[in-house]
Design a protein around this motif. Structure first.
Motif, short mmCIF file in Angstrom:
data_model
loop_
_atom_site.label_atom_id
_atom_site.label_comp_id
_atom_site.label_asym_id
_atom_site.label_seq_id
_atom_site.Cartn_x
_atom_site.Cartn_y
_atom_site.Cartn_z
N ALA A 35 -4.59 6.13 -11.67
CA ALA A 35 -5.69 5.67 -11.71
C ALA A 35 -4.98 4.30 -11.94
N LEU A 36 -4.19 3.59 -12.78
CA LEU A 36 -3.41 2.18 -12.54
C LEU A 36 -3.25 1.24 -10.62
N TRP A 37 -3.32 2.79 -10.03
CA TRP A 37 -2.42 2.28 -9.47
C TRP A 37 -3.47 2.32 -7.36
N SER A 38 -4.54 2.66 -8.50
CA SER A 38 -5.48 3.19 -7.09
C SER A 38 -6.50 2.06 -6.75
N VAL A 39 -6.30 2.27 -5.10
CA VAL A 39 -7.24 1.16 -4.42
C VAL A 39 -7.99 0.29 -5.39
N ARG A 40 -9.05 0.62 -6.05
CA ARG A 40 -10.14 -0.18 -6.20
C ARG A 40 -9.56 -0.83 -7.38
N ALA A 41 -8.47 -0.51 -8.39
CA ALA A 41 -7.73 -0.82 -9.51
C ALA A 41 -7.33 -1.96 -9.39
N LEU A 42 -6.23 -2.06 -8.06
CA LEU A 42 -5.59 -2.33 -7.51
C LEU A 42 -6.29 -3.53 -7.08
N ARG A 43 -7.49 -3.67 -6.76
CA ARG A 43 -7.98 -4.44 -5.77
C ARG A 43 -8.22 -5.53 -7.10
N TYR A 44 -9.05 -4.75 -8.21
CA TYR A 44 -9.82 -5.37 -9.48
C TYR A 44 -8.34 -6.41 -9.76
N PHE A 45 -6.86 -6.12 -10.02
CA PHE A 45 -5.80 -6.77 -10.49
C PHE A 45 -5.44 -7.47 -9.86
N ALA A 46 -6.06 -8.29 -8.11
CA ALA A 46 -5.92 -8.83 -7.94
C ALA A 46 -6.83 -10.06 -7.77
N LEU A 47 -8.09 -9.93 -8.34
CA LEU A 47 -9.23 -10.55 -8.60
C LEU A 47 -9.00 -11.35 -9.93
N GLN A 48 -8.20 -10.46 -10.68
CA GLN A 48 -7.59 -10.92 -11.77
C GLN A 48 -6.45 -12.28 -12.45
N GLU A 49 -5.76 -11.25 -10.97
CA GLU A 49 -3.91 -12.26 -10.05
C GLU A 49 -3.46 -12.05 -11.63
N ILE A 50 -3.43 -10.72 -11.67
CA ILE A 50 -3.06 -9.50 -12.97
C ILE A 50 -1.61 -8.55 -12.57
N ASP A 51 -0.34 -8.71 -12.87
CA ASP A 51 -0.03 -7.75 -11.93
C ASP A 51 0.40 -6.14 -12.41
N PRO A 52 0.10 -5.15 -11.95
CA PRO A 52 -0.20 -4.10 -12.30
C PRO A 52 1.36 -3.39 -12.55
N ARG A 80 1.12 -1.37 -0.20
CA ARG A 80 -0.01 -0.12 -0.24
C ARG A 80 1.09 1.09 -0.26
N ARG A 81 1.52 1.15 1.06
CA ARG A 81 2.62 2.34 0.49
C ARG A 81 3.34 2.52 -0.60
N ARG A 82 3.86 0.84 -1.39
CA ARG A 82 5.02 1.72 -2.46
C ARG A 82 3.87 2.32 -3.64
N ALA A 83 2.44 1.49 -3.58
CA ALA A 83 1.59 2.16 -4.26
C ALA A 83 0.94 3.60 -4.70
N LEU A 84 1.37 4.00 -2.93
CA LEU A 84 0.37 5.18 -2.79
C LEU A 84 2.11 6.53 -2.96
N GLU A 85 3.64 5.87 -2.95
CA GLU A 85 4.26 6.52 -3.75
C GLU A 85 4.34 6.35 -4.79
N VAL A 86 3.51 5.95 -6.20
CA VAL A 86 3.82 5.67 -7.27
C VAL A 86 2.51 6.73 -7.58
N ARG A 87 1.35 6.43 -7.43
CA ARG A 87 0.70 7.61 -7.47
C ARG A 87 0.73 8.73 -7.52
N MET A 88 1.68 8.93 -6.30
CA MET A 88 1.66 10.76 -5.31
C MET A 88 2.65 11.20 -6.40
N GLY A 89 3.83 10.10 -6.54
CA GLY A 89 5.44 10.79 -7.81
C GLY A 89 4.24 10.84 -9.65
N LEU A 90 3.34 10.16 -9.95
CA LEU A 90 2.78 11.20 -11.18
C LEU A 90 1.87 12.61 -10.75
N PHE A 91 1.78 12.72 -9.69
CA PHE A 91 0.81 13.32 -10.04
C PHE A 91 1.90 14.74 -9.14
#
Length: 352
Positions: A144-161, A71-82
Motif C-alpha cells: 500500500a505504500l506504493w498504491s496510486v493514491r498513496a503516491l499522489r499524497y506523497f507527491a502533494l506533501q513533497e515526501i519521497d516514498p 508508474r512502471r517501477r511503482a507497479l514493479e515494487v507492488r507486485m514484487g511484494l505481493f
C-alpha cells in the motif's frame, strides 16, 4: 534486533521503528488506557524484504523518474511484494494471538504525523482468520505504500516514498457492536464523537452517516444526533436512500468515551483525533493521531437558509465561488465540494 514487540513494551513507543500510529497507541496502552493490545512489527522488516527482493532500485526510480517510468517501477515494487515469499520473520505477531482473528493495520513511518496524517491512504484488514490470509494482509499493507493514491499524497506533501517504510500493527480483532471516531477539540472548543453500528469500516467506506455527539470539556453531552444508513431501494442501480436508525450510544456511554478522549489528549500533549471500538470488553482505542485545530471563522452576516449545506464536514475552512457535487473521483473540481459520505482517500484527488 527483535522485529516484533508487544504493544505494551516500551520499545513499541518508538515512532522511527514502528510508525507514529503504533507508537501513539503504545503510549496510550502503557498509560493504562484501554486498547485491544497486540504487537508491532518493525519497519525494518519491510526494508529487509524490499532489499531481499532486489526492489531498492525500482523504489528509487518510482519516486524520481519521469511519470511513465515511475508508474512502471511503482507497479514493479507492488507486485514484487505481493508475489514473492516473505523472507523476514513476521509470524510471531500472528502466533501470539493463538487462533484469535487478527486486525492487521498499516503504520507507515510518515503516517499520523502533524501536518501529514495520510488518513485513508494505506490499508487495514479486519477479521483475518488464517495464517495464509495474515501473510497476504502483511504483503498488502507493505504494498500500500506504493498504491496510486498513496503516491499522489506523497507527491502533494513533497515526501519521497523511497525514503520511507511500512511498519505494522497486529491486534486481536474486536467484534464491535459500534465504532467510530472522536475529536478532542473543535474550533468552538468542544469535543466531537462519531459512531456507527459494526466495526467502523462503514464510516471509512462512506456507507453511513454516523451519529454525532457534541460534548463540553467536562465530557458532558451537549447535543446528540442519530445517524443514517445508506440503503439501496430495490435494484442495486437505483439511488441509495438514507435510512434513519437509533443512536449507537446513550449519553452516559458518550460521556465515558469523552473522558477517554480527554485522557488521550492529555497524554499526547496536543489535540487528538481517535478511532475507537465498543465490544465485549467495553470501549477500546485503536488509533490516536495529532489533530490540527484552527480558530472558528466569524461570519460577517447571516447566510440565507437556502444557501446553507448541512452534513458531515470533511475539512477545515471557508470558501466562496462555484460549487459542485462530487459523484466520483473523476468529477469536475471546484473551490468547494459537496459529496455523499466517501473514503478520506478521495479528497486529495478532489482538491488537487
Amino acid at each position: 534486533m527483535t522485529l516484533t514487540v508487544p504493544l505494551e513494551s516500551p520499545e513499541a513507543a518508538d515512532p522511527e521503528r514502528f510508525g507514529p500510529k503504533a507508537a501513539n497507541l503504545a503510549r496510550l496502552a502503557q498509560a493504562g488506557l484501554p486498547t485491544p493490545g497486540g504487537a508491532c512489527i518493525d519497519a525494518q522488516a519491510y526494508r529487509a524484504q524490499v532489499e531481499h527482493l532486489g526492489l531498492c532500485v525500482a523504489a528509487r526510480q518510482a519516486a524520481s523518474a519521469d511519470l511513465p517510468l515511475a508508474r512502471r517501477r511503482a507497479l514493479e515494487v507492488r507486485m514484487g511484494l505481493f508475489q514473492q515469499p516473505i523472507a523476514v520473520p513476521v509470524l510471531e505477531a500472528w502466533q501470539a494471538l493463538e487462533g484469535v482473528p487478527a486486525a492487521v493495520r498499516s503504520s507507515a513511518l510518515v503516517e499520523d504525523r502533524a501536518g501529514a496524517s495520510f488518513a485513508g491512504q494505506f490499508e487495514s484488514y479486519l477479521g483475518v482468520g488464517s495464517e495464509a490470509d495474515y501473510l497476504t494482509a502483511v504483503r498488502a499493507c507493505w504494498a500500500a505504500l506504493w498504491s496510486v493514491r498513496a503516491l499522489r499524497y506523497f507527491a502533494l506533501q513533497e515526501i519521497d516514498p523511497a525514503q520511507n517504510a511500512m511498519a505494522l500493527l497486529v491486534q486481536p480483532f474486536v467484534a464491535a457492536r459500534a465504532a467510530g471516531g472522536g475529536l478532542s477539540r473543535t474550533p468552538g472548543g468542544e469535543m466531537l464523537l462519531t459512531a456507527a453500528p459494526g466495526p467502523g469500516s462503514a464510516i471509512a467506506q462512506g456507507e453511513v452517516v454516523p451519529d454525532r455527539y457534541l460534548l463540553d470539556r467536562d465530557a458532558v453531552v451537549l447535543e446528540a444526533e442519530a445517524g443514517r444508513s445508506q440503503t439501496a431501494a430495490g435494484c442495486a442501480h437505483e439511488r441509495a436512500l438514507p435510512r434513519a436508525r437509533s443512536a449507537c450510544l446513550d449519553r452516559s456511554q458518550a460521556s465515558a468515551l469523552g473522558s477517554l478522549l480527554l485522557r488521550a489528549e492529555q497524554l499526547l500533549a496536543h489535540p487528538v483525533e481517535i478511532e475507537w471500538v465498543l465490544g465485549a470488553n467495553g470501549f477500546q482505542l485503536v488509533q490516536a493521531r495529532p489533530l490540527r485545530v484552527e480558530a472558528a471563522v466569524a461570519v460577517a452576516e447571516p447566510w440565507p437558509s437556502d444557501r446553507v449545506l448541512r452534513g458531515q464536514p470533511a475539512g477545515i475552512g471557508r470558501a466562496t465561488g462555484r460549487s459542485c457535487v462530487i459523484r466520483s473521483p473523476a468529477s469536475e473540481r471546484s473551490r468547494w465540494c459537496s459529496a455523499r459520505p466517501t473514503r478520506p482517500s478521495a479528497f486529495p484527488m478532489a482538491w488537487k
